[in-house]
Design a protein around this motif. Structure first.
Motif, PDB file in Angstrom:
ATOM      1  N   HIS A  83       6.907  -1.015   4.300  1.00  0.00           N
ATOM      2  CA  HIS A  83       5.878   0.024   4.452  1.00  0.00           C
ATOM      3  C   HIS A  83       6.364   1.082   5.455  1.00  0.00           C
ATOM      4  N   CYS A  84       6.209   2.371   5.122  1.00  0.00           N
ATOM      5  CA  CYS A  84       6.732   3.424   6.002  1.00  0.00           C
ATOM      6  C   CYS A  84       5.882   3.572   7.268  1.00  0.00           C
ATOM      7  N   GLY A  85       4.580   3.313   7.159  1.00  0.00           N
ATOM      8  CA  GLY A  85       3.707   3.451   8.318  1.00  0.00           C
ATOM      9  C   GLY A  85       3.218   4.872   8.535  1.00  0.00           C
ATOM     10  N   LYS A  86       3.692   5.833   7.723  1.00  0.00           N
ATOM     11  CA  LYS A  86       3.368   7.236   7.986  1.00  0.00           C
ATOM     12  C   LYS A  86       2.649   7.955   6.845  1.00  0.00           C
ATOM     13  N   CYS A  87       2.727   7.427   5.638  1.00  0.00           N
ATOM     14  CA  CYS A  87       2.072   8.129   4.532  1.00  0.00           C
ATOM     15  C   CYS A  87       0.560   7.865   4.614  1.00  0.00           C
ATOM     16  N   GLY A  88      -0.208   8.578   3.806  1.00  0.00           N
ATOM     17  CA  GLY A  88      -1.669   8.470   3.863  1.00  0.00           C
ATOM     18  C   GLY A  88      -2.178   7.047   3.723  1.00  0.00           C
ATOM     19  N   THR A  89      -1.638   6.305   2.755  1.00  0.00           N
ATOM     20  CA  THR A  89      -2.161   4.949   2.560  1.00  0.00           C
ATOM     21  C   THR A  89      -1.708   4.003   3.660  1.00  0.00           C
ATOM     22  N   CYS A  90      -0.510   4.208   4.195  1.00  0.00           N
ATOM     23  CA  CYS A  90      -0.069   3.356   5.310  1.00  0.00           C
ATOM     24  C   CYS A  90      -0.965   3.574   6.531  1.00  0.00           C
ATOM     25  N   VAL A  91      -1.245   4.852   6.829  1.00  0.00           N
ATOM     26  CA  VAL A  91      -2.101   5.169   7.980  1.00  0.00           C
ATOM     27  C   VAL A  91      -3.494   4.564   7.774  1.00  0.00           C
ATOM     28  N   SER A  98       0.799  -1.221   0.000  1.00  0.00           N
ATOM     29  CA  SER A  98       0.000   0.000   0.000  1.00  0.00           C
ATOM     30  C   SER A  98       0.832   1.271   0.000  1.00  0.00           C
ATOM     31  N   CYS A  99       2.041   1.208   0.548  1.00  0.00           N
ATOM     32  CA  CYS A  99       2.792   2.432   0.844  1.00  0.00           C
ATOM     33  C   CYS A  99       3.089   3.259  -0.402  1.00  0.00           C
ATOM     34  N   TYR A 100       2.717   4.541  -0.356  1.00  0.00           N
ATOM     35  CA  TYR A 100       2.963   5.447  -1.478  1.00  0.00           C
ATOM     36  C   TYR A 100       4.437   5.783  -1.642  1.00  0.00           C
TER      37      TYR A 100
HETATM   38 ZN    ZN Z   1       3.755   4.506   3.616  1.00  0.00          ZN
END
Ligand code: ZN
Length: 261
Positions: free
Chosen positions: A210-218, A202-204
């Motif tokens: 996955h970063c965990g912080k971008c819109g799609t991760c959140v 999902s991560c943009y």
């Molecule tokens: Zn992300």
């Protein structure tokens, strides 16, 4: 002759769940998948789409539309690889509009519909969901009603599309079973179907994990968490999310901020 159906798969949670959903709903059909390389900085998702299609033994086409989307984008959208920062925080925030590629669903649906007609597919499935409606007008039900009508009228009598009579209601071709579902509803279906979430991307930002912080991760973490809570409250088995996130906690803060606003 075996019925054929075509599914637009990005490699993300929604479309991967859709793929399993379609296979389940159409047990006798031959399921085909199509993905798009539009120059997304999270191009990695395409490898995930390919992997899932390989695991499921499905025919899979990846169409390169970078020349079109690069031309359209003019550096406006942070979704396309450029110097623009991917916004962090909750998906619903105003800054997430920076992630819009103009007319994206129309372009992809149009190409996918052409492929579907060419292979004689009787339906084209897309994984749009309710959470996208308020940011992206091309994810709303009225858009898909119009799109379906345009595609079936424009391909009346071609491929597996029946002849459309002038004043009759257009037949159903573009299928969007999740259009009124939330992301959490989709995550719930994914968990219940035992879909390996770590096989979806999902991560943009498109980093190693996955970063965990971008819109799609959140949005993803929020949805999976809600789905797990639902399963727990129903006394059902709660599968783990084995996805690796660089920051596993940020989404809770982002959510709090959104609630306060
Ligand atoms: Zn992300």
């Amino acid at each position: 002759m075996t019925e054929k159906v075509l599914v637009v798969v990005s490699g993300g949670l929604d479309s991967t769940t859709l793929l399993y959903h379609v296979i389940n709903e159409n047990p006798d059909a031959a399921v085909y998948a199509i993905s798009f390389n539009y120059g997304q900085r999270h191009k990695k998702e395409l490898e995930y789409a390919r992997h899932t299609c390989n695991v499921l033994g499905l025919g899979h086409a990846i169409v390169d539309i970078t020349s079109i989307t690069g031309f359209l984008d003019s550096g406006q959208s942070s979704l396309i690889a450029s110097d623009l920062e991917v916004p962090e925080g909750h998906y619903a925030e105003e800054n997430m509009k920076a992630t819009v590629v103009p007319n994206r669903n129309m372009i992809m649906a149009s190409i996918a519909a052409g492929h579907a007609v060419a292979i004689g597919a009787s339906s084209l499935w897309m994984g749009v969901h309710a959470g996208d409606h308020f940011i992206y007008p091309d994810c709303r039900p009225e858009f898909f009603r119009a799109l379906n009508a345009a595609i079936v009228r424009g391909n009346s009598g071609f491929g597996a599309i029946p002849v459309q009579h002038d004043n009759a209601w257009p037949s159903e071709f573009v299928m969007t079973p999740f259009i009124n579902s939330t992301k959490a509803d989709i995550a719930l279906e994914a968990l219940r179907r035992g879909i390996p979430l770590e096989d979806t991307w999902s991560c943009y930002k498109g980093g190693d994990v996955h970063c965990g912080k971008c819109g799609t991760c959140v949005e993803r973490l929020e949805a999976i968490n809600e789905a797990q809570e639902t399963l727990a409250s129903l006394g059902e088995a709660v599968p783990a999310d084995n996805t690796v996130y660089e920051d596993q906690e940020f989404w809770k803060e982002a959510l709090k901020r959104e609630t306060v606003r």
